[in-house]
Design an enzyme around this catalytic site. Structure first.
Site, PDB file in Angstrom:
ATOM      1  N   GLU A  46      15.155  -0.850   4.804  1.00 25.04           N
ATOM      2  CA  GLU A  46      14.848   0.402   4.108  1.00 25.04           C
ATOM      3  C   GLU A  46      13.435   0.861   4.469  1.00 25.04           C
ATOM      4  O   GLU A  46      12.509   0.054   4.571  1.00 25.04           O
ATOM      5  CB  GLU A  46      14.964   0.152   2.598  1.00 25.04           C
ATOM      6  CG  GLU A  46      14.665   1.351   1.731  1.00 25.04           C
ATOM      7  CD  GLU A  46      14.718   1.008   0.246  1.00 25.04           C
ATOM      8  OE1 GLU A  46      14.879   1.930  -0.564  1.00 25.04           O
ATOM      9  OE2 GLU A  46      14.611  -0.190  -0.097  1.00 25.04           O
ATOM     10  N   LYS A 130      18.466   8.747   0.166  1.00 21.39           N
ATOM     11  CA  LYS A 130      18.701   7.992  -1.066  1.00 21.39           C
ATOM     12  C   LYS A 130      18.902   8.957  -2.234  1.00 21.39           C
ATOM     13  O   LYS A 130      18.086   9.839  -2.489  1.00 21.39           O
ATOM     14  CB  LYS A 130      17.513   7.062  -1.338  1.00 21.39           C
ATOM     15  CG  LYS A 130      17.763   6.015  -2.404  1.00 21.39           C
ATOM     16  CD  LYS A 130      16.610   5.012  -2.428  1.00 21.39           C
ATOM     17  CE  LYS A 130      16.890   3.842  -3.358  1.00 21.39           C
ATOM     18  NZ  LYS A 130      15.786   2.845  -3.332  1.00 21.39           N
ATOM     19  N   CYS A 164      19.209   0.192  -0.709  1.00 20.51           N
ATOM     20  CA  CYS A 164      18.685  -0.621  -1.811  1.00 20.51           C
ATOM     21  C   CYS A 164      19.498  -0.443  -3.100  1.00 20.51           C
ATOM     22  O   CYS A 164      20.687  -0.683  -3.127  1.00 20.51           O
ATOM     23  CB  CYS A 164      17.213  -0.289  -2.022  1.00 20.51           C
ATOM     24  SG  CYS A 164      16.258  -1.560  -2.900  1.00 20.51           S
TER      25      CYS A 164
END
Length: 324
Positions: A46, A130, A164
């Site tokens: 990430e 994200k 994540c």
């Protein structure tokens, strides 16, 4: 019907902190090494380019604001010249790449936590922003939207990715599964500042196993590490940085099969590249028991609707009525 087989690589390492070109060079070296070992897909952590905002967790928002500017100055756009060596390496080494970046938004000072999906021709075929920055991350990143919640048809199979904590989002994961995802890239950062009873490495493994077992697919996990360079960079503002960022069992990188079991030996905290042979035909048999995209679901009962329209920040309306 062709059932693809290939070797995959996943990287567990730290970026060259807040240095884009040096981090891209490090990624290219990993790609070259993975190619020499026979891999045609590689996963990176990430926001690998070029670092994670750890200051959000260990400084006050006021203290961290100067670091936010440093991060923005090291954020990238997909077509930046500094990114070109990455695309060239994908072409040269016949490598599919999923890598996290801090992506500059159109608004000055805006940053997204983005995963790039690059094919073996060096083309960026997709990006996933994200959807919801996690906890303290809201001090840094803007939220993505449903337009980037996609699965991409590649030479190694239908590929999707989440970053994540959003790998805990059941509806986001189901949205990818419903598009035929068979290879899932879940990338993370090492987070030693989690609550004392939270085992980050184990939590990462649990999330990956859940997605693989539910969807009967392969999950590839890539997690970053915290280098001495990162700690030294933050030490001036946080003198006790070692006590905060040296916790064990904070990083997990490896492979999970369609039965939810770990393939091979994962990396826990240690830096390196690990490999696995992926055979997508292994996704078939487990579906006989649980196919949540087919016979083991009730779509006459459940109805998931996903807004895949890009977020519109403004709509201009023109009044064409003539005055009298």
């Amino acid at each position: 019907m062709e059932f693809k087989k290939f070797k995959a690589a996943t990287v567990q390492t730290a970026p060259v902190y807040l240095k884009v070109s040096a981090t891209v060079d490090k990624a290219v070296n990993c790609i070259k090494e993975a190619h020499q070992n026979g891999a045609t897909l590689i996963a990176f952590p990430e926001v690998f380019i070029a670092g994670y905002p750890y200051w959000n967790w260990i400084m006050t928002p006021v203290q961290g604001s100067t670091w936010y500017e440093k991060l923005y100055r090291n954020a990238v756009a997909i077509d930046d010249p500094e990114m070109q060596p990455l695309y060239q390496a994908a072409r040269e080494f016949n490598m599919h790449i999923v890598i996290g970046i801090n992506e500059r938004g159109l608004s000055y000072g805006e940053i997204y936590n983005t995963n790039l999906i690059i094919d073996n021709q060096g083309t960026v075929i997709g990006r996933h922003r994200k959807l919801v920055p996690t906890w303290a991350e809201k001090l840094t990143w803007s939220s993505g939207d449903g337009s980037t919640l996609k699965v991409y048809d590649t030479a190694v199979g239908p590929l999707g990715t989440l970053a994540c904590g959003e790998n805990t989002n059941t509806l986001a994961r189901f949205t990818l599964l419903s598009q035929g995802e068979l290879v899932h890239i879940a990338n993370y950062i090492s987070l030693p500042v989690a609550p004392p009873d939270y085992d980050m490495a184990e939590a990462i493994k649990i999330r990956a196993a859940a997605h693989s077992f539910e969807g009967k697919l392969f999950t590839i996990v890539s997690c970053s590490t915290i280098s001495q360079e990162i700690k030294d960079a933050l030490r001036g503002d946080v003198p006790n940085i070692d006590a905060l960022l040296d916790r064990k069992s904070s990083a997990f990188s490896g492979f999970i099969g369609p039965n939810g079991a770990v393939i091979g030996t994962p990396l826990i905290d240690e830096e390196g590249i690990v490999y696995a042979d992926i055979d997508l035909s292994k996704c078939i048999q487990p579906k006989q028991m649980h196919d949540i995209l087919g016979h083991y679901n009730r779509f006459d009962i459940f109805d998931l609707r996903v807004n895949i329209a890009p977020t519109r920040k403004i709509t201009f309306v023109e009044n064409n009525e003539k005055e009298t």
